[in-house]
Motif scaffolding. Structure first.
Motif, PDB file in Angstrom:
ATOM      1  N   TRP A  40       0.243  31.105 -36.830  1.00  0.00           N
ATOM      2  CA  TRP A  40      -0.116  30.399 -35.604  1.00  0.00           C
ATOM      3  C   TRP A  40      -0.168  31.344 -34.403  1.00  0.00           C
ATOM      4  N   CYS A  41       0.783  32.265 -34.325  1.00  0.00           N
ATOM      5  CA  CYS A  41       0.870  33.174 -33.181  1.00  0.00           C
ATOM      6  C   CYS A  41       0.218  34.511 -33.441  1.00  0.00           C
ATOM      7  N   GLY A  42      -0.282  34.756 -34.624  1.00  0.00           N
ATOM      8  CA  GLY A  42      -0.932  36.026 -34.918  1.00  0.00           C
ATOM      9  C   GLY A  42      -0.002  37.211 -34.782  1.00  0.00           C
ATOM     10  N   GLY A  43       1.305  36.992 -34.905  1.00  0.00           N
ATOM     11  CA  GLY A  43       2.261  38.080 -34.787  1.00  0.00           C
ATOM     12  C   GLY A  43       2.545  38.530 -33.367  1.00  0.00           C
ATOM     13  N   SER A  44       2.055  37.829 -32.350  1.00  0.00           N
ATOM     14  CA  SER A  44       2.276  38.229 -30.961  1.00  0.00           C
ATOM     15  C   SER A  44       3.716  37.945 -30.546  1.00  0.00           C
ATOM     16  N   PRO A  45       4.494  38.981 -30.160  1.00  0.00           N
ATOM     17  CA  PRO A  45       5.883  38.731 -29.745  1.00  0.00           C
ATOM     18  C   PRO A  45       5.993  37.799 -28.548  1.00  0.00           C
ATOM     19  N   HIS A  46       5.060  37.929 -27.595  1.00  0.00           N
ATOM     20  CA  HIS A  46       5.104  37.068 -26.418  1.00  0.00           C
ATOM     21  C   HIS A  46       4.929  35.601 -26.807  1.00  0.00           C
ATOM     22  N   MET A  47       3.963  35.325 -27.664  1.00  0.00           N
ATOM     23  CA  MET A  47       3.716  33.939 -28.062  1.00  0.00           C
ATOM     24  C   MET A  47       4.840  33.408 -28.933  1.00  0.00           C
ATOM     25  N   ILE A  48       5.386  34.247 -29.803  1.00  0.00           N
ATOM     26  CA  ILE A  48       6.511  33.814 -30.632  1.00  0.00           C
ATOM     27  C   ILE A  48       7.707  33.465 -29.743  1.00  0.00           C
ATOM     28  N   GLY A  49       7.939  34.280 -28.705  1.00  0.00           N
ATOM     29  CA  GLY A  49       9.036  33.996 -27.796  1.00  0.00           C
ATOM     30  C   GLY A  49       8.851  32.683 -27.058  1.00  0.00           C
ATOM     31  N   GLU A  50       7.635  32.438 -26.553  1.00  0.00           N
ATOM     32  CA  GLU A  50       7.394  31.171 -25.857  1.00  0.00           C
ATOM     33  C   GLU A  50       7.498  29.992 -26.808  1.00  0.00           C
ATOM     34  N   LEU A  51       6.967  30.156 -28.037  1.00  0.00           N
ATOM     35  CA  LEU A  51       7.068  29.089 -29.020  1.00  0.00           C
ATOM     36  C   LEU A  51       8.528  28.774 -29.332  1.00  0.00           C
ATOM     37  N   ALA A  52       9.353  29.802 -29.481  1.00  0.00           N
ATOM     38  CA  ALA A  52      10.768  29.578 -29.753  1.00  0.00           C
ATOM     39  C   ALA A  52      11.433  28.827 -28.611  1.00  0.00           C
ATOM     40  N   GLN A  53      11.043  29.148 -27.384  1.00  0.00           N
ATOM     41  CA  GLN A  53      11.614  28.450 -26.229  1.00  0.00           C
ATOM     42  C   GLN A  53      11.226  26.970 -26.254  1.00  0.00           C
ATOM     43  N   VAL A  54       9.963  26.687 -26.600  1.00  0.00           N
ATOM     44  CA  VAL A  54       9.524  25.293 -26.692  1.00  0.00           C
ATOM     45  C   VAL A  54      10.268  24.571 -27.806  1.00  0.00           C
ATOM     46  N   LEU A  55      10.425  25.231 -28.948  1.00  0.00           N
ATOM     47  CA  LEU A  55      11.097  24.603 -30.082  1.00  0.00           C
ATOM     48  C   LEU A  55      12.563  24.330 -29.775  1.00  0.00           C
ATOM     49  N   ARG A  56      13.224  25.241 -29.061  1.00  0.00           N
ATOM     50  CA  ARG A  56      14.624  25.015 -28.710  1.00  0.00           C
ATOM     51  C   ARG A  56      14.781  23.775 -27.840  1.00  0.00           C
ATOM     52  N   SER A  57      13.834  23.581 -26.933  1.00  0.00           N
ATOM     53  CA  SER A  57      13.936  22.421 -26.039  1.00  0.00           C
ATOM     54  C   SER A  57      13.590  21.121 -26.750  1.00  0.00           C
ATOM     55  N   ARG A  58      12.754  21.214 -27.784  1.00  0.00           N
ATOM     56  CA  ARG A  58      12.329  19.997 -28.480  1.00  0.00           C
ATOM     57  C   ARG A  58      13.253  19.607 -29.623  1.00  0.00           C
ATOM     58  N   SER A  59      13.849  20.595 -30.271  1.00  0.00           N
ATOM     59  CA  SER A  59      14.539  20.340 -31.539  1.00  0.00           C
ATOM     60  C   SER A  59      16.027  20.137 -31.373  1.00  0.00           C
ATOM     61  N   ALA A  60      16.507  19.859 -30.181  1.00  0.00           N
ATOM     62  CA  ALA A  60      17.942  19.659 -29.991  1.00  0.00           C
ATOM     63  C   ALA A  60      18.404  18.462 -30.808  1.00  0.00           C
ATOM     64  N   GLY A  61      19.189  18.731 -31.846  1.00  0.00           N
ATOM     65  CA  GLY A  61      19.733  17.666 -32.682  1.00  0.00           C
ATOM     66  C   GLY A  61      18.792  17.150 -33.732  1.00  0.00           C
ATOM     67  N   SER A  62      17.541  17.587 -33.756  1.00  0.00           N
ATOM     68  CA  SER A  62      16.591  17.052 -34.737  1.00  0.00           C
ATOM     69  C   SER A  62      16.040  18.113 -35.666  1.00  0.00           C
ATOM     70  N   GLY A  63      16.445  19.365 -35.498  1.00  0.00           N
ATOM     71  CA  GLY A  63      15.949  20.414 -36.389  1.00  0.00           C
ATOM     72  C   GLY A  63      14.562  20.874 -36.005  1.00  0.00           C
ATOM     73  N   LEU A  64      14.065  21.846 -36.752  1.00  0.00           N
ATOM     74  CA  LEU A  64      12.751  22.413 -36.472  1.00  0.00           C
ATOM     75  C   LEU A  64      11.659  21.492 -36.988  1.00  0.00           C
ATOM     76  N   PRO A  65      10.494  21.460 -36.334  1.00  0.00           N
ATOM     77  CA  PRO A  65       9.400  20.616 -36.822  1.00  0.00           C
ATOM     78  C   PRO A  65       8.795  21.210 -38.089  1.00  0.00           C
ATOM     79  N   HIS A  66       8.036  20.374 -38.819  1.00  0.00           N
ATOM     80  CA  HIS A  66       7.384  20.847 -40.038  1.00  0.00           C
ATOM     81  C   HIS A  66       6.127  21.650 -39.720  1.00  0.00           C
ATOM     82  N   SER A  67       5.541  21.428 -38.550  1.00  0.00           N
ATOM     83  CA  SER A  67       4.306  22.124 -38.197  1.00  0.00           C
ATOM     84  C   SER A  67       4.335  22.473 -36.721  1.00  0.00           C
ATOM     85  N   VAL A  68       3.678  23.588 -36.392  1.00  0.00           N
ATOM     86  CA  VAL A  68       3.619  24.018 -34.993  1.00  0.00           C
ATOM     87  C   VAL A  68       2.197  23.934 -34.456  1.00  0.00           C
TER      88      VAL A  68
END
Length: 963
Positions: free
Chosen positions: A230-258
């Protein structure tokens, strides 16, 4: 030096920069240029390297060029001088932490001015400062985004560095890939002989390492692969994606798809670069993003949508490729799919729809594949306009259905119904009706009724009536339903479908009543002369409604008549019509095919099923699951229990079936057949679970349609040793059949197991009567298979001498097909002969029964035959005891089979990952149990045909060795 999260995967680059710094001590000025796409980490690499140099006690000057530097040519000079001042001056606030550890440097005094006119003095001062710093060690001069530096600044920097070329200096610059520099010629001169270091995206493993540092829990491998793609290996995009996932997945785990995550910061980063280079690039990237999941685009399509010349487009695309935004391929894929989602999200819905429709129109002109055009039509939230081919619109509806976009599917079907003709018009109309009924049953049915009086296509009207009938079949007929039928009667009056509403009210659920009484109702519907057909002069298919009623009558006649030939003829006649009549009742098609399948006409029934499968659409009234049940009946008849189980499971899994109403006749029959399959396969627990799931394990309501279920339940209980319960189920079955007027031979399952079960529960006289009736049925059908079944049934109820003769005749009729019935007959014959003087014949028959039962997946019969084979062999005058085979351990069986197949002891040891001594011990134990001395006696074991089936039972690779 620790490896911070942002520098995962960059250690090799840091090592290369350290080596270049060391080389500068002897070689003097060393130039290194770092380049890469957006968000790849160029600036982070420079910051980390500069910080590491300062921590090690070295000197480094860090300068960042900005876009505004193009208008302020002195900006780079001012920043460079200020950084030198901070690095050298002992009173600098930025260096107070290290000034105590370093003595003041001689030869440098701040100029205190950034006056560009004082250029020579500034060059001299900078050169003196650099010389002073390099006395202490190599100096790193890091310039970020040097492409923004203007011509005067580059000339000044080059002049300073050339004056210090012999000093240990590492010039480290970062360049945005693909972007044209402000002063290309001067930048090229400065980077002459430079080492180029290109930063690519992270590998999948490095992506996983980075996510581990950014997320609270370690992600799964599949999720890491999805993020990497999804991110093409871009560290910047992976970092932003991780930040979004942390805010979304509190108590519910990681999503199945990004795939739906929008990376706003990444898009802002790219958008700023594109805006600086021109508006055309923005439009091109938007087109590529919109089309990325719909087959991509090419240069000609981009030129058409942007209005640019093809050469201009190619130039812009080349720039985007060099900027590492798109791939260098014909379909122009985005290197980072996440950007495509972010770009599409930044566009308005109208802009996206306009792009999709424009692409679809262009592809249509080029005669592109219909599914690709349909993909863009479906993606648009605006209904397509203009003259689109019906095939394209139907495929667009398919795409919408797959994505769950009911609204788009409905618009495409509605448009297709308006422009299509012939078969495509019928398909569009019927699929649209099905969709509307599924979304809103009440209004959908009213809309379908309205079509009856407007559409002159008989196939459309028949399909609409079929869909209405299917919906009504799943509900009770109340006041609302009767009112709907009255409207239908008015709409079809004067057409070949006149009388459908009256007939459907009488035959709403025909299998709930007694077959004899329901047949009287059907005869009342078939007896009046068809005046309309007479007027039209149509003798081949006067009234489609009569075809539907005839198909139901054929099934009921097959149940009650002792001679099934008339029922088979009536079923064939109904199937031979043009097909519209069989759509008028949800059970008509299944009923006619069930007659052929149960009567033994398997090839004909399969041919009709294949024909219906090819023409099957959502407009058909017969649920696909019910047709699958006919395939299950055929598979049961030929003894393919695996196929039968698959088909019957599919039939029960049909969404049209209602698990909350398990006593629906069709559901009850399917459950009974599937339970019988489980019992035959030696899976009584699965059969019991199935009956409990449908609440059919205890007392049952009245109704003849429980016959298959009662028979399967009796077989299950008899197998468990509960003969009292089996006798009770058989008695219940017989009473229900008598009350319904159903003939004694009954269905296929009854003809295969009925007499045998009656004998098992002590009802031999009833078994004799059942066998005689079954023989008459076989004579009427004229099938060798049915006669073989009937002879076996007679043998089950006969004395010993007569039993041997009857079973031999049954085996002669059945064994050529090697069906499940042949396996039963052979097993019965072997069991009967095992106590006589012809024990060798018993062993041969039982061995064949085991072979056929294994092939049919009839586990219960195979196990019983093996047990009987052992008994027969124990009575036979043999030197080797087969009981020894049953005493072998699992490991002894494995190693003995390997030895029989010719493997050496060493070879067995290597294959089984054990020692040779262990192999020898297992073989010695096996030889002792089998009564032989060694490998030389192994061929003697195969003189007994029972040896291999017993030895290979329960082990993989059951093929008999050829030696």
């Amino acid at each position: 030096m620790d490896n911070p999260p942002r520098l995962v995967g960059r250690l090799s680059h840091l090592r290369a920069l350290r080596q270049a710094r060391v080389v500068s001590v002897d070689a003097g000025l060393v130039r290194v240029a770092v380049t890469g796409g957006p968000g790849v980490g160029r600036s982070a690499l420079l910051d980390e390297f500069v910080g590491a140099c300062r921590q090690d006690g070295g000197f480094a000057v860090r300068v960042r060029c900005r876009l505004a530097d193009r208008q302020v040519p002195t900006a780079l000079v001012s920043d460079f001088l200020r950084c030198l001042d901070e690095e050298v001056s002992p009173i600098s606030d930025a260096r107070q932490s290290t000034c105590q550890a370093r003595p003041p440097l001689r030869g440098w005094q701040p100029t205190g001015t950034d006056d560009w006119a004082d250029r020579d003095r500034q060059v001299s001062a900078a050169r003196a400062a650099v010389a002073a710093l390099t006395e202490r060690g190599p100096l790193v001069v890091a310039v970020d985004d040097i492409t923004y530096a203007g011509r005067p600044a580059l000339q000044w920097l080059r002049q300073v560095l050339e004056a210090c070329a012999r000093l240990p200096i590492l010039l480290l610059v970062s360049i945005r890939a693909g972007e044209p520099p402000t002063a290309p010629e001067h930048l090229a001169e400065m980077l002459t002989d430079a080492t180029w270091m290109e930063l690519d995206g992270l590998t999948e493993a490095e992506t996983g390492d980075l996510l581990c540092t950014l997320l609270p829990s370690r992600p799964a491998g599949r999720f890491v692969a999805e993020v990497h793609r999804w991110c093409g290996g871009s560290p910047h995009m992976i970092g932003e994606l991780a930040q979004v996932l942390r805010s979304r997945s509190a108590g519910s785990g990681l999503p199945h798809s990004v795939d739906e995550v929008v990376l706003h910061d990444a898009w802002r980063l790219v958008r700023g670069r594109l805006n600086r280079l021109g508006t055309a690039l923005m439009r091109i990237v938007e087109i590529i993003a919109v089309a990325q999941s719909h087959g991509g685009v090419d240069a000609a399509l981009v030129a058409h949508l942007t209005g640019l010349d093809v050469h201009e487009v190619l130039t812009d695309l080349d720039l985007l490729i060099r900027m590492r935004l798109i791939g260098d391929a014909e379909s122009l894929p985005l290197r980072h799919p996440a950007l495509g989602t972010a770009i599409a999200a930044s566009m308005t819905a109208m802009a996206r729809s306009a792009t999709h429709l424009s692409i679809a129109e262009y592809l249509f002109v080029l005669n592109a594949p219909a599914d690709r055009i349909a993909s863009h039509l479906t993606a648009s939230t605006v209904a397509p306009s203009g003259s689109w081919p019906a095939q394209v619109l139907l495929q667009a509806a398919d795409h919408a259905r797959e994505t769950g976009a009911d609204g788009v599917e409905g618009r495409c079907l509605d448009l297709a119904a308006r422009v299509a003709t012939g078969m495509q018009h019928r398909e569009a109309m019927l699929r649209l009706a099905h969709l509307e009924i599924r979304r809103d049953p009440e209004n959908g049915l009213l809309a379908a009724v309205a079509v009856l009086s407007k559409d002159n296509d008989r196939a459309v009207v028949a399909g609409m009536l079929g869909q209405i009938g299917r919906v009504l079949y799943e509900t009770e007929l109340g006041a609302h339903q009767h009112d709907l039928l009255d409207r239908i009667d008015t709409s079809v009056r004067g057409t070949v479908f006149e009388g459908w509403a009256e007939g459907y009210q009488r035959l709403h659920r025909p299998f709930l009543g007694r077959p004899v009484q329901v047949r009287r109702r059907i005869q009342g519907l078939l007896s009046p002369p068809d005046a309309i057909a007479v007027r039209e002069g149509d003798d081949t298919d006067r009234r489609p409604v009569q075809t539907a009623w005839s198909a139901l009558d054929a099934f009921l006649r097959y149940l009650v008549d002792s001679d099934p030939r008339e029922a088979v003829r009536e079923a064939r006649q109904a199937l031979g019509q043009d097909g519209t009549g069989l759509q008028l009742h949800p059970l008509a098609r299944t009923a006619a095919l069930a007659v052929l399948a149960d009567a033994g006409d398997h090839h004909e029934a399969t041919s009709w099923l294949n024909r219906f499968d090819r023409s099957e659409s959502e407009g058909q009234s017969s649920p696909k699951g019910w047709l699958a049940s006919v395939r299950g009946r055929i598979a049961l008849a030929v003894g393919d229990l695996e196929e039968a189980g698959r088909c019957l499971n599919n039939a029960l899994g049909e969404p049209g079936e209602r698990p909350e109403a398990p006593h629906d006749p069709i559901t009850v029959i399917l459950v009974g057949l599937l339970a019988d399959v489980h019992v035959s396969r030696g899976e009584p627990d699965a059969a019991r679970t199935l009956l409990r799931r449908y609440r059919l394990i205890d007392e049952l309501p009245p109704g003849w349609h429980y016959s298959e279920l009662l028979l399967a339940r009796a077989r299950m209980r008899a197998g468990d040793g509960d003969l009292t319960g089996a006798r009770r189920d058989l008695a219940d079955l017989r009473v229900r059949a008598y009350q319904a007027g159903i003939r004694l031979p009954g269905s296929l399952m009854w003809r295969r197991y009925g007499a045998d079960l009656l004998v098992a529960v002590g009802r031999r006289r009833q078994a004799v009567r059942v066998a005689c009736a079954q023989l008459k049925f076989a004579d009427a059908v004229g099938s060798p298979l049915e006669r073989g079944r009937a002879l076996r049934a007679q043998a089950c109820a006969s004395g010993t001498a007569e039993k041997h003769r009857l079973l031999r005749e049954a085996v002669a009729l059945l064994s050529s097909a090697e069906s499940l019935d042949a396996a039963h007959a052979l097993a019965d014959l072997g069991s009967a002969l095992s106590g006589s003087l012809t024990r060798q014949e018993a062993i041969t028959a039982l061995t064949q029964a085991v072979h056929i039962a294994d092939r049919c997946a009839a586990g219960a019969l195979a196990l019983r035959s093996r047990q009987q084979l052992l008994v027969a062999h124990e009575r036979a005058p043999r030197q080797m005891s087969l009981r020894g085979v049953l005493t072998l351990t699992h490991r002894e069986r494995q190693i003995l089979i390997d030895a029989i197949r010719g493997a050496t002891n060493n070879g067995i040891a290597q294959t089984r990952h054990i020692t040779r001594r262990t192999v020898e011990l297992h073989l010695s134990s096996a030889y002792r149990k089998l009564g032989i001395t060694g490998r030389i006696d192994l061929p003697q074991l195969f003189r007994d045909p029972a040896f291999w089936p017993l030895l290979a039972d329960g082990l993989p690779a059951r093929g008999r060795p050829t030696n």
